[in-house]
Design an enzyme around this catalytic site. Sequence first.
Site, short mmCIF file in Angstrom:
data_model
loop_
_atom_site.label_atom_id
_atom_site.label_comp_id
_atom_site.label_asym_id
_atom_site.label_seq_id
_atom_site.Cartn_x
_atom_site.Cartn_y
_atom_site.Cartn_z
N ASP A 310 -3.40 19.30 83.30
CA ASP A 310 -4.70 19.21 82.64
C ASP A 310 -5.09 17.75 82.48
O ASP A 310 -4.24 16.86 82.58
CB ASP A 310 -4.61 19.91 81.27
CG ASP A 310 -5.90 19.81 80.49
OD1 ASP A 310 -6.95 20.08 81.07
OD2 ASP A 310 -5.83 19.44 79.30
N ASP A 498 -2.27 20.90 76.85
CA ASP A 498 -2.11 20.71 75.41
C ASP A 498 -3.04 21.58 74.57
O ASP A 498 -2.81 21.76 73.38
CB ASP A 498 -2.39 19.24 75.04
CG ASP A 498 -3.88 18.92 75.06
OD1 ASP A 498 -4.54 19.28 76.05
OD2 ASP A 498 -4.38 18.33 74.10
N ASP A 502 -5.44 25.90 77.62
CA ASP A 502 -4.32 25.76 78.55
C ASP A 502 -3.25 26.82 78.34
O ASP A 502 -2.38 26.99 79.19
CB ASP A 502 -3.67 24.37 78.40
CG ASP A 502 -4.61 23.25 78.78
OD1 ASP A 502 -5.33 23.41 79.79
OD2 ASP A 502 -4.64 22.24 78.06
#
Length: 635
Positions: A310, A498, A502
């Site tokens: 990410d 995080d 996600d």
Amino acid sequence: MQRIVSFLKRYPELAATLAVGITAAPMAWAHLPWVQWYVSAFALIMAAILAWNMVKEIMAGAWGVDLLAITAIISTVLVGEYWAALIVCLMLSGGEALEDYAGQRARSQLTGLLEGAPTTAHKLDGNDIPTDVAIETIEIGDRLLIRPGEVIPVDGTLQSDTALTEESSLTGEPLPVEHKKGDKILSGGVNGSDAITITASARAADSEYQKIIELVQQAQDSQAPVVRLADRVAVPFTIIAFIIAGVAFWISGDPVRIAQVLVVATPCPLLIAAPVAFLAGMNRAAKEGIIIKDSGTLERLAKIQTIAIDKTGTLTYGHPELVRILIDQNFDAQDVLAKAAAVETHSSHPLAAAIVTAAQELGTPTPPATGVSEITGKGVTGTVSGQLVEVGSGRWLDQNQRAPEPQAGQILIHIRIDNQWAGAFVMQDVLRKDAKTTIETFKNSGAEHIMMITGDGETTAKSIAHEVGIDEVRASLLPKQKVEAVKTAPHPVAAVGDGVNDAPVLATADVGIAMGARGSSAASESADVVVMHDDIYRASRTITIGKRTMRIAMQAIGIGIGLSILLMIIGAAGIMPAVVGAFMQEIVDLACILWALLAARPSKEEIPVEDVLAANSQNTKRTEYRSLSELVERA
């Protein structure tokens, strides 16, 4: 004496074996004729117990690996080598104790978290009188007294002016951390030399330290799939042992040779090496601030081919920061920043906090603001030093488009003083200082494919990807699209993230790695690995730990097989008596355990985490404001 009794109660088979050996020794010394029947009968009972356990394992779908041990006991009894049979029983029962000892040593770092968990707290009443209560009874908003040296029981907000806490159990940082009034205080930290007061912001079950404990308990209760690999290795190993024993008997015609071969062919090294190595690897990860939820994750980490990572909050810090200030020629930069911070102090918006933080760190005095009001979607307005100050969006304040268009990934916050455009603050989510090193480490660890999966726009995503060395970018993705990206990538896949968005990806990937220090609880709960520090480099470190742990585990298994085969060949030649062979097998077990424990420490080639982070100037402070002139640009 009490410890010895407790130990023997914990391992009754070992206790019984020792008792038989101690009582049989004087009988043999006295040449009593029935000592052989006494020892042999006990050995056959042990063989029967092993056989019954083996049958239950087979019925449960697992291969029994004790066939060699059973055969060794029976064969040594039949040829009259009853002392060798007793030593095999001692080896098998003692192996469990050795494994438990090694496991306790490997778990020492993890159990330290459990032992340090607080059970009570000092709750303050309306008269500030503390009362000891169970932490389970603490509610949000309760005021708590934390005495010097005590572990903070729940997450809270600091009410005292300052506090100094030691948070190594949470972050691994050995230096004390300074907090100011209003700061968030995490449970699990140890208070310094002064008593402090906090207001509970979470219940005990929802606090940071309890979350870590839950992860630790999951890690301790897990069993690695590699143990099944040891079971599979034991099948051909058993066949080889029977072949060597059969050939030795066929050549010599002596049935004692069968016992001499089989007594050194027990599969204990295969069963002990793998779990000890994995517990040691998990212990090492915990020392580096990485919680691995189950030991099977280590095996999957060693095989990772793709990294799906990410952007926001992972490669970047996830918070907007002031990176540049555009100032009109007719205004003073220090005065503009001071007035902006004065009104933004009254706003809870993250962009406002970035301006206030920059002003504080640059040492800019903030004058008082009056009549402050916040207009949703626009900004904040107030009076500072008799002047009308407005801070907010460009559509509201920069109607003549004085400021240039922001670059990819940047946001402009404008300021107008007495209805005149005075400048704009350039905000940006800053790239982590260790992001590039992290991507390089992933590549050096064997990951062949690295891609960025993000919900951000393509231009911003590609800019960040280019800076850190990521070739493939998949931008503007919804959580479901991120999951599809992971499913179609070359497997095994490790996903790093995080946020709440996600969590589905982390659960879908072969290994989910969550940035737990600042990330969401949803991400941490759905991940297999949680990085407890606010740096991403440790995410790549998990691959290194997984590969070394797997390598050590397989080496320990190989050592056990190699030494056992060597001893089998010696036994087949008739050089080594069965009793000596039984003792030698104990040495093989010990060698496997000691080798497996090497997974608890890094190899000589590995660079310590602290050195890598120091080389990248990594610290908890994201942007370092040295002087105002470095930020200012005239517009």
